[in-house]
Design an enzyme around this catalytic site. Structure first.
Site, PDB file in Angstrom:
ATOM      1  N   ASP A 120      -2.282  12.260  -0.060  1.00  0.00           N
ATOM      2  CA  ASP A 120      -1.299  12.665  -1.060  1.00  0.00           C
ATOM      3  C   ASP A 120      -1.437  11.859  -2.351  1.00  0.00           C
ATOM      4  O   ASP A 120      -1.426  12.399  -3.441  1.00  0.00           O
ATOM      5  CB  ASP A 120       0.142  12.577  -0.506  1.00  0.00           C
ATOM      6  N   ASP A 167      -2.673   4.824  -4.468  1.00  0.00           N
ATOM      7  CA  ASP A 167      -1.842   3.876  -5.197  1.00  0.00           C
ATOM      8  C   ASP A 167      -2.592   2.546  -5.275  1.00  0.00           C
ATOM      9  O   ASP A 167      -3.485   2.390  -6.100  1.00  0.00           O
ATOM     10  CB  ASP A 167      -0.494   3.777  -4.468  1.00  0.00           C
ATOM     11  N   THR A 168      -2.288   1.598  -4.406  1.00  0.00           N
ATOM     12  CA  THR A 168      -3.029   0.334  -4.430  1.00  0.00           C
ATOM     13  C   THR A 168      -4.445   0.502  -3.890  1.00  0.00           C
ATOM     14  O   THR A 168      -5.332  -0.284  -4.205  1.00  0.00           O
ATOM     15  CB  THR A 168      -2.325  -0.742  -3.573  1.00  0.00           C
ATOM     16  N   LYS A 196      -2.737   7.030  -9.022  1.00  0.00           N
ATOM     17  CA  LYS A 196      -1.998   6.083  -9.866  1.00  0.00           C
ATOM     18  C   LYS A 196      -2.908   4.883 -10.120  1.00  0.00           C
ATOM     19  O   LYS A 196      -2.757   3.835  -9.501  1.00  0.00           O
ATOM     20  CB  LYS A 196      -0.777   5.594  -9.066  1.00  0.00           C
ATOM     21  N   ARG A 243      10.079  15.336   1.025  1.00  0.00           N
ATOM     22  CA  ARG A 243       8.690  15.796   1.196  1.00  0.00           C
ATOM     23  C   ARG A 243       8.559  17.283   0.897  1.00  0.00           C
ATOM     24  O   ARG A 243       7.513  17.754   0.450  1.00  0.00           O
ATOM     25  CB  ARG A 243       8.215  15.555   2.635  1.00  0.00           C
TER      26      ARG A 243
HETATM   27  P1  IMP Z   1      -1.727   2.626  -1.098  1.00  0.00           P
HETATM   28  O1  IMP Z   1      -2.189   2.135   0.245  1.00  0.00           O
HETATM   29  O2  IMP Z   1      -0.991   1.595  -1.874  1.00  0.00           O
HETATM   30  O3  IMP Z   1      -2.810   3.311  -1.901  1.00  0.00           O
HETATM   31  O4  IMP Z   1      -0.576   3.639  -0.824  1.00  0.00           O
HETATM   32  C1  IMP Z   1      -0.756   4.876  -0.359  1.00  0.00           C
HETATM   33  C2  IMP Z   1       0.488   5.316   0.330  1.00  0.00           C
HETATM   34  O5  IMP Z   1       1.687   4.754  -0.240  1.00  0.00           O
HETATM   35  C3  IMP Z   1       0.618   6.793   0.161  1.00  0.00           C
HETATM   36  O6  IMP Z   1      -0.011   7.465   1.221  1.00  0.00           O
HETATM   37  C4  IMP Z   1       2.102   7.012   0.126  1.00  0.00           C
HETATM   38  O7  IMP Z   1       2.569   7.160   1.448  1.00  0.00           O
HETATM   39  C5  IMP Z   1       2.674   5.744  -0.426  1.00  0.00           C
HETATM   40  N1  IMP Z   1       2.984   5.860  -1.868  1.00  0.00           N
HETATM   41  C6  IMP Z   1       2.386   5.254  -2.906  1.00  0.00           C
HETATM   42  N2  IMP Z   1       2.935   5.599  -4.078  1.00  0.00           N
HETATM   43  C7  IMP Z   1       3.908   6.471  -3.778  1.00  0.00           C
HETATM   44  C8  IMP Z   1       4.846   7.221  -4.581  1.00  0.00           C
HETATM   45  O8  IMP Z   1       4.906   7.170  -5.823  1.00  0.00           O
HETATM   46  N3  IMP Z   1       5.705   8.033  -3.892  1.00  0.00           N
HETATM   47  C9  IMP Z   1       5.692   8.157  -2.533  1.00  0.00           C
HETATM   48  N4  IMP Z   1       4.831   7.488  -1.762  1.00  0.00           N
HETATM   49  C10 IMP Z   1       3.952   6.651  -2.373  1.00  0.00           C
HETATM   50 MG    MG Z   2       1.344   8.590   2.818  1.00  0.00          MG
END
Ligand code: IMP
Ligand code: MG
Length: 172
Positions: A98, A101-102, A129, A163
């Protein structure tokens, strides 16, 4: 929950972009059979819409991970709740997420799937992002690049809610 949600990307625009991605992916994987691997639960709406628009043979499988942390941010420690049903050795695999992010979730999931020797392993995400990236992740394709805002809808949740919104919104 008493929150205000403002539309960031409307329903039509999201669906139009996903159709475009499906067309491009069908071209890129022409002549092949593609296994779409969705990361539960956030990718479900994106994956369904994408799969419906693809014109090559596809199969589906799912993996479920959750990151420990609060409702808005993960702390990077992944818990595996559900593995794939079937082996992926020798197959063309496309991980469907979806939001990137990080990068911690996708980089760990990718590492695990790589050890199973797929013929290829690429990643698509509906949203990206980039301003929040801590771990670099190579993407084949992203639907939309968005600013550093917390978004919900089209699979994305805030504490498991919202969702099912058919558009992408920002929590105020
Ligand atoms: P990452 O591991 O930081 O890349 O985060 C990925 C996960 O964090 C995604 O699969 C989402 O479940 C959650 N996430 C990150 N940003 C958002 C947001 O803006 N809205 C909702 N869920 C987010
Ligand atoms: Mg997720």
């Amino acid at each position: 929950m008493d929150v205000n949600i403002e539309t960031l990307i409307g329903e039509e625009e999201v669906n139009r972009r996903i159709a475009e991605m499906a067309e491009e992916l069908s071209r890129l994987y022409e002549g092949k059979e593609l296994k779409l691997v969705g990361i539960l639960k956030g990718s479900v709406f994106f994956l369904s819409e994408l799969a419906k628009r693809m014109t090559i043979p596809v199969t589906l499988d799912f993996i479920s991970v959750s990151s420990y942390g609060n409702a808005m941010e993960s702390n990077g420690v992944l818990k595996f709740n559900k593995d794939l049903d079937d082996p992926i050795e020798g197959q063309d695999v496309l991980l469907v997420e979806d939001i990137l992010d990080t990068g911690r979730t996708l980089s760990q999931v990718r590492k695990i799937l790589e050890t199973r020797n797929p013929a290829s392993l690429k990643i698509v995400t509906l949203l990206d992002k980039p301003s929040r990236r801590l771990v670099q992740v190579d993407l084949l394709m992203a639907g939309f690049t968005i600013p550093d805002k917390f978004v919900v809808g089209y699979g994305l949740d805030y504490a498991q809610m919202y969702r099912n919104l058919p558009y992408i919104g920002v929590i105020e």
